[in-house]
Enzyme design. Sequence first.
Site, PDB file in Angstrom:
ATOM      1  N   ASP A   1       0.859  -1.187   0.000  1.00  0.00           N
ATOM      2  CA  ASP A   1       0.000   0.000   0.000  1.00  0.00           C
ATOM      3  C   ASP A   1       0.894   1.235   0.000  1.00  0.00           C
ATOM      4  OD1 ASP A   1      -3.228   0.459   1.146  1.00  0.00           O
ATOM      5  OD2 ASP A   1      -1.850   2.157   1.011  1.00  0.00           O
TER       6      ASP A   1
ATOM      7  N   ALA B   1      -6.049  -1.604  -4.749  1.00  0.00           N
ATOM      8  CA  ALA B   1      -5.457  -0.253  -4.694  1.00  0.00           C
ATOM      9  C   ALA B   1      -6.108   0.656  -5.722  1.00  0.00           C
ATOM     10  CB  ALA B   1      -3.959  -0.325  -4.944  1.00  0.00           C
TER      11      ALA B   1
ATOM     12  N   SER C   1     -10.327   6.262  -4.849  1.00  0.00           N
ATOM     13  CA  SER C   1     -11.684   5.695  -4.872  1.00  0.00           C
ATOM     14  C   SER C   1     -12.826   6.702  -4.693  1.00  0.00           C
ATOM     15  CB  SER C   1     -11.797   4.627  -3.775  1.00  0.00           C
ATOM     16  OG  SER C   1     -11.803   5.250  -2.506  1.00  0.00           O
TER      17      SER C   1
ATOM     18  N   THR D   1     -15.960  -1.787  -9.893  1.00  0.00           N
ATOM     19  CA  THR D   1     -17.130  -1.152  -9.271  1.00  0.00           C
ATOM     20  C   THR D   1     -18.326  -1.116 -10.226  1.00  0.00           C
ATOM     21  OG1 THR D   1     -17.947   1.020  -8.569  1.00  0.00           O
ATOM     22  CG2 THR D   1     -16.053   1.050  -9.993  1.00  0.00           C
ATOM     23  N   ASP D   2     -19.522  -1.033  -9.654  1.00  0.00           N
ATOM     24  CA  ASP D   2     -20.719  -0.918 -10.507  1.00  0.00           C
ATOM     25  C   ASP D   2     -20.772   0.429 -11.231  1.00  0.00           C
ATOM     26  OD1 ASP D   2     -21.328   0.733  -8.338  1.00  0.00           O
ATOM     27  OD2 ASP D   2     -23.267  -0.193  -7.886  1.00  0.00           O
ATOM     28  N   GLU D   3     -19.957   1.407 -10.751  1.00  0.00           N
ATOM     29  CA  GLU D   3     -20.006   2.744 -11.384  1.00  0.00           C
ATOM     30  C   GLU D   3     -19.527   2.726 -12.831  1.00  0.00           C
ATOM     31  OE1 GLU D   3     -18.792   6.164  -9.228  1.00  0.00           O
ATOM     32  OE2 GLU D   3     -19.568   5.406  -7.337  1.00  0.00           O
TER      33      GLU D   3
ATOM     34  N   TYR E   1     -13.421   9.300 -11.906  1.00  0.00           N
ATOM     35  CA  TYR E   1     -13.153   8.073 -11.140  1.00  0.00           C
ATOM     36  C   TYR E   1     -13.639   6.839 -11.886  1.00  0.00           C
ATOM     37  CZ  TYR E   1     -14.280   4.253  -7.937  1.00  0.00           C
ATOM     38  OH  TYR E   1     -14.423   3.002  -7.378  1.00  0.00           O
TER      39      TYR E   1
ATOM     40  N   LYS F   1     -11.670   3.564 -13.624  1.00  0.00           N
ATOM     41  CA  LYS F   1     -11.916   2.163 -13.261  1.00  0.00           C
ATOM     42  C   LYS F   1     -12.334   1.358 -14.505  1.00  0.00           C
ATOM     43  CE  LYS F   1     -11.941   0.473  -9.652  1.00  0.00           C
ATOM     44  NZ  LYS F   1     -10.870  -0.200  -8.864  1.00  0.00           N
TER      45      LYS F   1
ATOM     46  N   ASN G   1     -20.365  -0.033  -0.634  1.00  0.00           N
ATOM     47  CA  ASN G   1     -20.078  -0.730   0.621  1.00  0.00           C
ATOM     48  C   ASN G   1     -20.258   0.189   1.820  1.00  0.00           C
ATOM     49  OD1 ASN G   1     -17.586  -3.272   0.142  1.00  0.00           O
ATOM     50  ND2 ASN G   1     -18.883  -2.425  -1.448  1.00  0.00           N
TER      51      ASN G   1
ATOM     52  N   PRO H   1     -21.470  17.530  -9.583  1.00  0.00           N
ATOM     53  CA  PRO H   1     -21.550  17.616 -11.050  1.00  0.00           C
ATOM     54  C   PRO H   1     -21.615  16.211 -11.670  1.00  0.00           C
ATOM     55  CG  PRO H   1     -19.744  18.963 -10.199  1.00  0.00           C
ATOM     56  CD  PRO H   1     -20.251  18.160  -9.048  1.00  0.00           C
TER      57      PRO H   1
HETATM   58  P1  NAD Z   1      -9.994   3.316  -0.156  1.00  0.00           P
HETATM   59  O1  NAD Z   1      -9.805   4.636  -0.784  1.00  0.00           O
HETATM   60  O2  NAD Z   1     -10.528   3.231   1.233  1.00  0.00           O
HETATM   61  O3  NAD Z   1      -8.599   2.524  -0.166  1.00  0.00           O
HETATM   62  C1  NAD Z   1      -7.709   2.553  -1.245  1.00  0.00           C
HETATM   63  C2  NAD Z   1      -6.349   2.059  -0.756  1.00  0.00           C
HETATM   64  O4  NAD Z   1      -5.455   2.042  -1.880  1.00  0.00           O
HETATM   65  C3  NAD Z   1      -5.706   2.958   0.307  1.00  0.00           C
HETATM   66  O5  NAD Z   1      -5.158   2.180   1.342  1.00  0.00           O
HETATM   67  C4  NAD Z   1      -4.603   3.685  -0.457  1.00  0.00           C
HETATM   68  O6  NAD Z   1      -3.492   4.042   0.357  1.00  0.00           O
HETATM   69  C5  NAD Z   1      -4.216   2.625  -1.489  1.00  0.00           C
HETATM   70  N1  NAD Z   1      -3.571   3.204  -2.687  1.00  0.00           N
HETATM   71  C6  NAD Z   1      -3.973   4.281  -3.396  1.00  0.00           C
HETATM   72  N2  NAD Z   1      -3.106   4.519  -4.412  1.00  0.00           N
HETATM   73  C7  NAD Z   1      -2.160   3.547  -4.333  1.00  0.00           C
HETATM   74  C8  NAD Z   1      -1.007   3.234  -5.111  1.00  0.00           C
HETATM   75  N3  NAD Z   1      -0.649   3.973  -6.169  1.00  0.00           N
HETATM   76  N4  NAD Z   1      -0.264   2.164  -4.760  1.00  0.00           N
HETATM   77  C9  NAD Z   1      -0.596   1.410  -3.685  1.00  0.00           C
HETATM   78  N5  NAD Z   1      -1.658   1.667  -2.910  1.00  0.00           N
HETATM   79  C10 NAD Z   1      -2.442   2.709  -3.224  1.00  0.00           C
HETATM   80  O7  NAD Z   1     -10.904   2.497  -1.168  1.00  0.00           O
HETATM   81  P2  NAD Z   1     -11.971   1.341  -0.884  1.00  0.00           P
HETATM   82  O8  NAD Z   1     -13.293   1.939  -0.667  1.00  0.00           O
HETATM   83  O9  NAD Z   1     -11.406   0.397   0.113  1.00  0.00           O
HETATM   84  O10 NAD Z   1     -11.995   0.638  -2.320  1.00  0.00           O
HETATM   85  C11 NAD Z   1     -11.110  -0.434  -2.626  1.00  0.00           C
HETATM   86  C12 NAD Z   1     -11.368  -0.884  -4.053  1.00  0.00           C
HETATM   87  O11 NAD Z   1     -12.722  -1.322  -4.187  1.00  0.00           O
HETATM   88  C13 NAD Z   1     -11.174   0.208  -5.095  1.00  0.00           C
HETATM   89  O12 NAD Z   1     -10.550  -0.353  -6.212  1.00  0.00           O
HETATM   90  C14 NAD Z   1     -12.579   0.672  -5.419  1.00  0.00           C
HETATM   91  O13 NAD Z   1     -12.657   1.146  -6.748  1.00  0.00           O
HETATM   92  C15 NAD Z   1     -13.363  -0.622  -5.249  1.00  0.00           C
HETATM   93  N6  NAD Z   1     -14.779  -0.476  -4.846  1.00  0.00           N
HETATM   94  C16 NAD Z   1     -15.135   0.287  -3.776  1.00  0.00           C
HETATM   95  C17 NAD Z   1     -16.471   0.356  -3.380  1.00  0.00           C
HETATM   96  C18 NAD Z   1     -16.922   1.162  -2.186  1.00  0.00           C
HETATM   97  O14 NAD Z   1     -18.117   1.289  -1.955  1.00  0.00           O
HETATM   98  N7  NAD Z   1     -16.029   1.701  -1.383  1.00  0.00           N
HETATM   99  C19 NAD Z   1     -17.430  -0.361  -4.106  1.00  0.00           C
HETATM  100  C20 NAD Z   1     -17.045  -1.124  -5.209  1.00  0.00           C
HETATM  101  C21 NAD Z   1     -15.696  -1.183  -5.558  1.00  0.00           C
HETATM  102  O1  DAU Z   2     -20.952   2.196  -6.326  1.00  0.00           O
HETATM  103  C1  DAU Z   2     -19.665   1.867  -5.873  1.00  0.00           C
HETATM  104  C2  DAU Z   2     -18.917   3.136  -5.556  1.00  0.00           C
HETATM  105  O2  DAU Z   2     -19.476   3.668  -4.365  1.00  0.00           O
HETATM  106  C3  DAU Z   2     -17.412   2.920  -5.396  1.00  0.00           C
HETATM  107  O3  DAU Z   2     -16.869   2.525  -6.627  1.00  0.00           O
HETATM  108  C4  DAU Z   2     -16.717   4.203  -4.920  1.00  0.00           C
HETATM  109  O4  DAU Z   2     -15.349   3.932  -4.658  1.00  0.00           O
HETATM  110  C5  DAU Z   2     -17.397   4.672  -3.654  1.00  0.00           C
HETATM  111  O5  DAU Z   2     -16.824   5.899  -3.240  1.00  0.00           O
HETATM  112  C6  DAU Z   2     -18.902   4.836  -3.863  1.00  0.00           C
HETATM  113  O6  DAU Z   2     -19.184   5.961  -4.767  1.00  0.00           O
HETATM  114  P1  DAU Z   2     -20.419   6.956  -4.504  1.00  0.00           P
HETATM  115  O7  DAU Z   2     -20.155   8.219  -5.200  1.00  0.00           O
HETATM  116  O8  DAU Z   2     -21.700   6.274  -4.751  1.00  0.00           O
HETATM  117  O9  DAU Z   2     -20.242   7.091  -2.906  1.00  0.00           O
HETATM  118  P2  DAU Z   2     -20.301   8.352  -1.915  1.00  0.00           P
HETATM  119  O10 DAU Z   2     -20.251   7.790  -0.535  1.00  0.00           O
HETATM  120  O11 DAU Z   2     -19.316   9.398  -2.271  1.00  0.00           O
HETATM  121  O12 DAU Z   2     -21.755   8.934  -2.178  1.00  0.00           O
HETATM  122  C7  DAU Z   2     -22.918   8.132  -2.032  1.00  0.00           C
HETATM  123  C8  DAU Z   2     -24.112   8.971  -2.407  1.00  0.00           C
HETATM  124  O13 DAU Z   2     -24.281  10.008  -1.428  1.00  0.00           O
HETATM  125  C9  DAU Z   2     -23.977   9.681  -3.738  1.00  0.00           C
HETATM  126  O14 DAU Z   2     -25.244   9.713  -4.376  1.00  0.00           O
HETATM  127  C10 DAU Z   2     -23.545  11.099  -3.369  1.00  0.00           C
HETATM  128  C11 DAU Z   2     -24.234  11.314  -2.029  1.00  0.00           C
HETATM  129  N1  DAU Z   2     -23.509  12.212  -1.094  1.00  0.00           N
HETATM  130  C12 DAU Z   2     -22.211  11.950  -0.811  1.00  0.00           C
HETATM  131  C13 DAU Z   2     -21.501  12.771   0.055  1.00  0.00           C
HETATM  132  C14 DAU Z   2     -20.048  12.497   0.358  1.00  0.00           C
HETATM  133  C15 DAU Z   2     -24.188  13.287  -0.503  1.00  0.00           C
HETATM  134  O15 DAU Z   2     -25.385  13.504  -0.745  1.00  0.00           O
HETATM  135  N2  DAU Z   2     -23.484  14.087   0.342  1.00  0.00           N
HETATM  136  C16 DAU Z   2     -22.169  13.907   0.633  1.00  0.00           C
HETATM  137  O16 DAU Z   2     -21.583  14.704   1.410  1.00  0.00           O
END
Ligand code: NAD
Ligand code: DAU
Length: 336
Positions: A33, A82, A85, A125-127, A150, A154, A180, A274
């Site tokens: 990491d 990694a 995100s 991701t589903d995005e 983003y 991906k 998640n 946006p």
């Molecule tokens: P996060 O931002 O919490 O963690 C990302 C990690 O990657 C961090 O520990 C960061 O230090 C590390 N990282 C970033 N750049 C790096 C690099 N160049 N080299 C090595 N390490 C690096 O993200 P998360 O929410 O845990 O998401 C993990 C993965 O799952 C991502 O690929 C994201 O696209 C995917 N994902 C996330 C969600 C969600 O809801 N959070 C949903 C679907 C998929």
């Molecule tokens: O769908 C999977 C994705 O979910 C992952 O790939 C991404 O890594 C993860 O960040 C997440 O993306 P979202 O943009 O959906 O998550 P976020 O938590 O940023 O926002 C969730 C929803 O809430 C979105 O519709 C935007 C809204 N939101 C978010 C923030 C931070 C608000 O209304 N207010 C806020 O302050």
Amino acid sequence: MKKILVTGGCGFIGSNFIRYALKNSDYEIVNIDKLTYAGNLKNLIDVQSDKRYKFYKADICNYELVSYIIEKEKVDSIINFAAESHVDRSILSSQEFIRTNVTGTNVLLELTRLYSLERFLQISTDEVYGSLGPDGKFTETTPLSPNSPYSASKASADLLVRAYNHTYGLPALITRCSNNYGPFQFPEKLIPLMIINAINNKPLPVYGDGMNVRDWIYVEDHCDAILKVFEKGEIGEVYNIGAENEMPNIEIVKLILKELGKDESLITFVKDRPGHDRRYAIDATKIKTKLNWKPNHTFETAIKETISWYLQNKSWWEEIISGDYLNYYKKWYEER
Ligand code: NAD
Ligand code: DAU
């Protein structure tokens, strides 16, 4: 005993996965990491002395360093978590997203090829599918249509994984999961941000009309699905992961306030994100029928457990919100 190189293991999902895999399998895990703002060694404090676990601070874009680690540790496979995100950060500035999410994935694919590794699992991701109208769900054959820097980064990585499988026969697979929630999620994402602001009696910034819909899954269920795809998934395939739990943002925010005994007057509607995707929904039929996977947690119970985790682990998030995160928070929300 097989050894997996987990990348991004100090982030939210990566750290939950490492803990889950150490408990529910006999793999050895090497975690690399870069420790960006989102990576936190404290997320894994409870496993750091486990003999089956090892950590290296390394950037996945650093070909020589990652190559050295793969050779030294004799890893068998890679699971790539990694990434940069956060959608909002990608709107402020996208360069790091292209570097880590696209170039970084390319480096890992090249090294998988060079060392003839057994498996490469890309955590996507589903995005990447874009935004849905009021009906329908994303299946694995829904065309890619990313809308933010983003999700475009991906989707680009997914296309590279696909191409390496097709061209070189690389043993690669992809998972695409929905939103998640759970312990150790960085407080810039919706659920932890709203919990923490509510605890601190600060305004809860809801984008637009609050009616954007996300499909929520408890992080441990995602980790369980990843392990299943890693072990049993078919090479070259994509697996959607979701728990059939669609909710408009405003409903989640109200539920958090209710659970914490706070007033709805804390809700503040702010300028929309946006290009804000309206609705995500995952059809997880494939992983359910082909790999016999299903989620084990209900939203009703797991969201309560998540809220209590944030109440019981104040020092974890207080340290984060007093640091660099503060600058980002000011910049993004100042004029909204
Ligand atoms: P996060 O931002 O919490 O963690 C990302 C990690 O990657 C961090 O520990 C960061 O230090 C590390 N990282 C970033 N750049 C790096 C690099 N160049 N080299 C090595 N390490 C690096 O993200 P998360 O929410 O845990 O998401 C993990 C993965 O799952 C991502 O690929 C994201 O696209 C995917 N994902 C996330 C969600 C969600 O809801 N959070 C949903 C679907 C998929
Ligand atoms: O769908 C999977 C994705 O979910 C992952 O790939 C991404 O890594 C993860 O960040 C997440 O993306 P979202 O943009 O959906 O998550 P976020 O938590 O940023 O926002 C969730 C929803 O809430 C979105 O519709 C935007 C809204 N939101 C978010 C923030 C931070 C608000 O209304 N207010 C806020 O302050």
